[in-house]
Motif scaffolding. Structure first.
Motif, PDB file in Angstrom:
ATOM      1  N   GLN A  82     -12.046  -8.999   0.644  1.00 30.26           N
ATOM      2  CA  GLN A  82     -12.555  -8.927   2.003  1.00 30.26           C
ATOM      3  C   GLN A  82     -11.465  -8.472   2.972  1.00 30.26           C
ATOM      4  O   GLN A  82     -11.721  -7.692   3.885  1.00 30.26           O
ATOM      5  N   LYS A  83     -10.263  -8.957   2.771  1.00 27.92           N
ATOM      6  CA  LYS A  83      -9.151  -8.506   3.604  1.00 27.92           C
ATOM      7  C   LYS A  83      -8.945  -7.011   3.429  1.00 27.92           C
ATOM      8  O   LYS A  83      -8.719  -6.277   4.390  1.00 27.92           O
ATOM      9  N   LYS A  84      -9.033  -6.548   2.196  1.00 27.87           N
ATOM     10  CA  LYS A  84      -8.871  -5.122   1.938  1.00 27.87           C
ATOM     11  C   LYS A  84      -9.923  -4.318   2.677  1.00 27.87           C
ATOM     12  O   LYS A  84      -9.635  -3.277   3.261  1.00 27.87           O
ATOM     13  N   ILE A  85     -11.178  -4.800   2.641  1.00 27.42           N
ATOM     14  CA  ILE A  85     -12.258  -4.077   3.300  1.00 27.42           C
ATOM     15  C   ILE A  85     -11.995  -3.954   4.797  1.00 27.42           C
ATOM     16  O   ILE A  85     -12.074  -2.874   5.373  1.00 27.42           O
ATOM     17  N   ALA A  86     -11.689  -5.070   5.445  1.00 28.54           N
ATOM     18  CA  ALA A  86     -11.480  -5.066   6.890  1.00 28.54           C
ATOM     19  C   ALA A  86     -10.285  -4.206   7.285  1.00 28.54           C
ATOM     20  O   ALA A  86     -10.354  -3.389   8.200  1.00 28.54           O
ATOM     21  N   HIS A  87      -9.162  -4.400   6.586  1.00 27.20           N
ATOM     22  CA  HIS A  87      -7.963  -3.644   6.925  1.00 27.20           C
ATOM     23  C   HIS A  87      -8.104  -2.163   6.606  1.00 27.20           C
ATOM     24  O   HIS A  87      -7.692  -1.303   7.392  1.00 27.20           O
ATOM     25  N   LYS A  88      -8.677  -1.867   5.458  1.00 23.34           N
ATOM     26  CA  LYS A  88      -8.837  -0.465   5.082  1.00 23.34           C
ATOM     27  C   LYS A  88      -9.740   0.272   6.059  1.00 23.34           C
ATOM     28  O   LYS A  88      -9.497   1.433   6.399  1.00 23.34           O
ATOM     29  N   ARG A  89     -10.801  -0.405   6.477  1.00 25.36           N
ATOM     30  CA  ARG A  89     -11.719   0.216   7.438  1.00 25.36           C
ATOM     31  C   ARG A  89     -10.995   0.483   8.758  1.00 25.36           C
ATOM     32  O   ARG A  89     -11.139   1.555   9.350  1.00 25.36           O
ATOM     33  N   PHE A  90     -10.250  -0.489   9.218  1.00 28.42           N
ATOM     34  CA  PHE A  90      -9.517  -0.328  10.471  1.00 28.42           C
ATOM     35  C   PHE A  90      -8.471   0.779  10.347  1.00 28.42           C
ATOM     36  O   PHE A  90      -8.364   1.648  11.214  1.00 28.42           O
ATOM     37  N   ILE A 131     -12.496 -13.122   8.981  1.00 26.44           N
ATOM     38  CA  ILE A 131     -12.992 -11.909   8.338  1.00 26.44           C
ATOM     39  C   ILE A 131     -12.011 -11.394   7.298  1.00 26.44           C
ATOM     40  O   ILE A 131     -12.376 -11.034   6.184  1.00 26.44           O
ATOM     41  N   ALA A 132     -10.734 -11.348   7.654  1.00 26.02           N
ATOM     42  CA  ALA A 132      -9.747 -10.688   6.799  1.00 26.02           C
ATOM     43  C   ALA A 132      -8.933 -11.655   5.952  1.00 26.02           C
ATOM     44  O   ALA A 132      -8.136 -11.221   5.128  1.00 26.02           O
ATOM     45  N   LYS A 133      -9.107 -12.976   6.159  1.00 23.50           N
ATOM     46  CA  LYS A 133      -8.283 -13.960   5.451  1.00 23.50           C
ATOM     47  C   LYS A 133      -6.803 -13.597   5.596  1.00 23.50           C
ATOM     48  O   LYS A 133      -6.046 -13.559   4.643  1.00 23.50           O
ATOM     49  N   HIS A 134      -6.432 -13.306   6.832  1.00 29.90           N
ATOM     50  CA  HIS A 134      -5.092 -12.772   7.088  1.00 29.90           C
ATOM     51  C   HIS A 134      -4.509 -13.459   8.311  1.00 29.90           C
ATOM     52  O   HIS A 134      -5.195 -13.622   9.322  1.00 29.90           O
ATOM     53  N   VAL A 135      -3.261 -13.882   8.236  1.00 30.09           N
ATOM     54  CA  VAL A 135      -2.609 -14.514   9.379  1.00 30.09           C
ATOM     55  C   VAL A 135      -2.339 -13.456  10.435  1.00 30.09           C
ATOM     56  O   VAL A 135      -1.600 -12.506  10.206  1.00 30.09           O
ATOM     57  N   VAL A 136      -2.964 -13.607  11.590  1.00 21.23           N
ATOM     58  CA  VAL A 136      -2.877 -12.621  12.656  1.00 21.23           C
ATOM     59  C   VAL A 136      -1.981 -13.138  13.771  1.00 21.23           C
ATOM     60  O   VAL A 136      -2.029 -14.312  14.125  1.00 21.23           O
TER      61      VAL A 136
END
Length: 435
Positions: free
Chosen positions: A92-100, A222-227
């Motif tokens: 899911q992180k890949k999807i969000a980041h790759k899209r952005f 959404i991205a399971k990523h520390v922002v």
């Protein structure tokens, strides 16, 4: 008292889909309709305001923020999870980041990627960005030029063209991007719960810092990523300046917040509709179908087979779909979980998902609205692969969940080709059964 506390903790951490699924058999056996179930649900919850508040907060908040911890006094991301090092990024992180990363056309001086308003529109309506050579480098001084067209906040966003008017004159960060993407699929009640959760002082106003935390936590979910929430690397953005002014001292009222999100949802639908209508009042049923399928997991070759069946069987009765009908259907998709509950209750009573059942479930989900016959016929010509007059509820609902999430829905496996598509459907059916 101790027993009451344990029950409350159990309530807060329970799997709501399982609880409701178990209740479904009781509903059918007792002769209750979904409408009556909701009435009884309200009657019981009204007897205990604390119980009702916690229930609604749990259900609505989790639907917006996903895997975010909820605390009694304020909704905060667990510090342990925020600092936890992620060794392997999730799909899911890949999807969000790759899209952005794919659609972002700007790059700040520190290397951080940023979007223009048009980048955002393209990212949620198109498969690929328009051709470009590299990314434009942006400095802090350039922000004045990029943000000069940012309008002041409005009480009512009636034009539904906020992002289109700005075009490439604007700046959106990754947390803001995730916030906007999440807002596209939310109902009015979702939005109200989210707003009240982050209005910590109950002032009916959100400040800039609260909004930055709001967007950052959605990005985390959404991205399971520390922002880096509230980063000063990019001091001003389109949304922060629009909502809170150039100095960041303004406040955002709930009515403005709700109106902005509802207008955003309509604007994106308008962009998609106009792409195919070319200025006409309607789009054809096959164009509607292509918009619907574009963000699903259905492989391209299978989509073409479905389209061939639609064109072959439906052409004589096609009469077009208006923008109003188009919007109503996608607003219905935002409530696809309610539709799934209605269909599941019908299945307990031995009723398959034929046109009559679909119409009934649609009417319940949309509080009395009728589904246009053109859209109903299109759904069955497109998704009734066996031509038996019925849809597989698990497969259809799974595909619609993908469609409404616009490609951001989490899939742990790679599904390639027709075999991959069947594997995806089996996985969706099993997951729904487990719920």
């Amino acid at each position: 008292m101790a027993s009451h506390s344990r029950n409350l903790r159990k309530l807060i951490t329970s799997d709501w889909s399982k609880v409701f699924a178990v209740g479904g058999s009781f509903v059918v056996a007792s002769g209750y309709s979904l409408e009556r179930l909701r009435e009884k649900d309200s009657e019981v919850f009204a007897q205990n305001s604390t119980f009702a508040s916690l229930t609604r907060l749990k259900r609505q908040f989790v639907s917006i923020f996903g895997d975010v911890n909820i605390h009694a006094e304020s909704a905060q991301v667990s510090e342990n999870r925020r600092v936890k090092k992620v060794d392997k990024p999730s799909q899911q992180k890949k999807i969000a980041h790759k899209r952005f990363e794919k659609f972002a056309s700007l790059e700040y001086t520190n290397g951080e990627l940023i979007m223009t308003p048009m980048d955002f529109i393209e990212s949620v309506t198109q498969t690929n960005p328009r051709p470009r050579i590299g990314r434009r480098k942006v400095t802090e001084k350039d922000l004045d030029t990029l943000l000069r067209s940012t309008p002041k906040p409005s009480k009512n966003y009636k034009g539904h063209d906020f992002f289109q008017k700005l075009d490439t004159d604007g700046v959106l960060t990754f947390p803001e991007y995730c916030f906007l993407v999440a807002c596209l699929t939310k109902t009015r009640s979702d939005i109200e719960i989210a707003y009240k959760t982050f209005d910590r002082d109950n002032s009916s106003k959100i400040e800039k810092r609260e909004f930055e935390q709001f967007a950052g936590r959605i990005a985390y979910a959404i991205a399971k990523h520390v922002v880096d929430i509230g980063s000063e690397a990019i001091p001003r953005t389109t949304l922060s300046q629009h909502f809170f002014g150039k100095g960041g001292t303004g406040k955002l009222a709930y009515d403005q917040f709700l109106s902005f999100i509802r207008s955003l949802q309509t604007e994106i639908l308008m962009v998609e509709f106009t792409e195919f209508s070319k200025g006409l009042r309607t789009i054809s049923e096959d164009e509607f179908a292509r918009i619907l399928l574009r963000h699903t997991q259905v492989p391209a070759e299978q989509q073409e087979k479905m389209m061939e069946n639609l064109l072959k069987e439906g052409n004589p009765t096609f009469k077009g779909i208006t923008f109003e009908e188009f919007c109503e259907f996608f607003y219905f998709l935002n409530n696809i979980e309610d539709f799934a509950v209605a269909v599941e209750i019908f299945s307990y009573a031995g009723q398959n998902l034929n046109k009559a059942a679909f119409q009934r479930a649609y009417k319940i989900t949309t509080h009395g609205k009728e589904i246009p016959s053109t859209i109903l016929d299109t759904m069955f010509l497109l998704f009734d692969v066996n031509n038996d007059g019925e849809l597989s509820k698990k497969e259809f609902i799974g595909q619609m969940k993908d469609a409404v999430q616009r490609g951001f829905r989490y899939h742990t496996d790679e599904f390639i080709g027709w075999q991959g598509f069947k594997k995806c459907l089996v996985k969706e059916r099993n997951a729904t059964t487990e719920e």
